[in-house]
Design an enzyme around this catalytic site. Sequence first.
Site, mmCIF file in Angstrom:
data_model
loop_
_atom_site.group_PDB
_atom_site.id
_atom_site.type_symbol
_atom_site.label_atom_id
_atom_site.label_comp_id
_atom_site.label_asym_id
_atom_site.label_seq_id
_atom_site.Cartn_x
_atom_site.Cartn_y
_atom_site.Cartn_z
ATOM 1 N N GLU A 76 107.888 35.772 55.545
ATOM 2 C CA GLU A 76 108.610 34.525 55.382
ATOM 3 C C GLU A 76 109.555 34.254 56.555
ATOM 4 O O GLU A 76 109.660 33.136 57.031
ATOM 5 C CB GLU A 76 109.404 34.567 54.077
ATOM 6 C CG GLU A 76 109.919 33.209 53.682
ATOM 7 C CD GLU A 76 110.805 33.265 52.447
ATOM 8 O OE1 GLU A 76 110.913 34.343 51.840
ATOM 9 O OE2 GLU A 76 111.380 32.228 52.113
ATOM 10 N N ASP A 77 110.238 35.302 56.987
ATOM 11 C CA ASP A 77 111.345 35.085 57.920
ATOM 12 C C ASP A 77 111.078 35.520 59.364
ATOM 13 O O ASP A 77 111.946 35.355 60.211
ATOM 14 C CB ASP A 77 112.604 35.827 57.419
ATOM 15 C CG ASP A 77 113.084 35.259 56.090
ATOM 16 O OD1 ASP A 77 112.805 34.075 55.824
ATOM 17 O OD2 ASP A 77 113.712 36.006 55.320
#
Length: 694
Positions: A76-77
Amino acid sequence: MITSAELINLVKTYDPEVNADMLRKAYMFAMEAHGTQKRASGSPFFYHPVEVARLLAELRLDVPSVITGLLHDVLEDTSVTFEELEEIFGSEVAFLVEGVTKLSKVNYASSKAHQTENFRKFLLATSKDIRVLIVKLVDRLHNMRTINYIASIEKRKRIALETIEIYAPLAERIGMNVIRDEIEDIAFYHLHPNEYSAISVRLEQIRSKDDNFVQNTVAELNRVLRGAGIEATVSGREKKAYSIWKKMRQRNVSLEQINDIIAFRVIVKTVEQCYLTLGVIHTHFPIMPGRFKDYISIPKLNNYRSLHTTVIGPLKQGIEIQIRTEEMHRVADEGIAAHWSYKEGNVVSSGEDPKKYNWIKSLLTILQNSGTPEEVMDHSKLEMFENEVFCFTPAGDLITLPRGATVVDFAYEIHTSIGSTCIGVRVNGKIVPLKTVLRNGDQVDIITSPYQNPESSWERFVVTGKAKSCIRKFVRSQEKEEFVNIGLQLVKNVFSSTKTVFAENLVDYKSFSCDSLGKFYYSVGRGTISLNSVRTMLSDGDGYRSVVEDPICLMDYTPGIAVHFSECCHPILGDKIIGILVPQKGVVVHITSCAHLGRGKNVFVRVKWNKEDEVESTFISRLRIVIINQRESFSIIMNVISSSGASIANIKVEHRSVDFFDLLVDIKVNDVIHLGEVQAALRTCANVRSVRRL
Ligand code: MN
């Protein structure tokens, strides 16, 4: 922050054969991937996945889960891809990380279509592997523990709401109660700071009144159990503010009235000892009735097992005691996670039935079948299906209903015959009225009776098309039956008014183009065939006639005088009537409201129906009354009936179940209005579930 060596050692305490290299590699990978990213607290972002991994290891979860904890935010990051994860850590870990990532993307800010799609993917992943959910919940736990660092109050509230509405129910659903308690409590603090502090202050007051209360109670329980030769660990734990607040709202009681602010736990070795302990406690302390629950025989949906009882404890205060084995205790705290932990080097699912996760699959099916995502979801919460409510059968099957659905809708959803014969219901173990609106997660146990029929009043509160149409269909068929009966009665009246003995073969229904007697009576009852034409049919026929008892009694004249019924208003039994003396003809009987009465100079004769007296004084009506199976129920309904001026002619228990009595009661009343009053009086009793005239 835990180092990679410490993490490996922690995992080694329960899995000596851990692949240390793989764990170390994941640790370094996550550290590199997150690089210089920072959390709201100002500390390196990397602290977060490491902490999640540590919590997972404390739950003694298997190595892929711990590695997933380390890597859960990289997709996600960071720029890391699924393929990279798969290549380095294998498809199992890559799959888990991807699954965890899905739900992260469900939030209040994203578009509805995206929310649904992500939630769908998350459920899909979860239904394949429950570890996705476990890691996600631990992730949320750490986020909640550090929520104070988020500056924006609005953002904190949003996260808190999400926690209470999505994550806490999910945690409860899989039995991870310790995590649920903690995240709920933190969320409560941020959502309702005033209520939180009010409860905390009260708790402090109660605590200071007797600071040795827990200690002394535990000591006394220990002494009693030791005396009975039971080896047990006794402890007392104060409930969280949120769970107290929930109880206060649910039961609508004050803090002082809650007995289980402190839950006492007795942990023993075996199931037998649980019951033994219960017996010992019940013989030493007076029990508070109605509070005993045996979740060992009937575990909760999430597998929670324990005995609960409330007694007047050694210090003369009501105390809740939970009795369970060590194994049950672990499941009570950790739920499914307890089954996923390492035992003797193997991941065991210790007899976990894969069907247990059917609710996830069902949820998925619903999502897949429900049109456009916008239709499905208005909020990103577990109750995000704003228009739907998810409930469970006692067997744990998921039943989806439109929001606002009642338990009767639920019954019809299971099966038409269950709906039609549903007499009562337990929601989460409590008997509730049939019109009760269901809420997410309710466990619904329908009680049926072969003597029950759908009631027209149900139509007012059901919401599903299925329930509505079934009830309407039944009511219509019942109405039809009523019209047939009315028609039959009317036809019989015509017979007797023409002094003919009633016989069905004299009814020439075909001449009215009806193909059956029933249809003929129905048409007469509805008034589509006029009584006049029925009378004509009789005088045309050549059927057997005989003089029957005169239905009319003349009050002012000697009997024997010829009596006729007027052709203008056709009086029937029960109508208010008056006679007119007509020379050379006799007495012609009219309804008192007949328009012809006012014309000319009439000689009135007081007449009345022969049977009216009898009808009035012995009017017996049969009621079907369903009462709750409690000792006082009978005397209550007896009292109500007699204080309404009616009396019971006959009473019969037609059907009885654990919870209900199904009675046929013949009562003597003066008239229909009186009957209505008696019924209304009965309906106001708490012990009476339904009243119907038969
Ligand atoms: Mn995270």
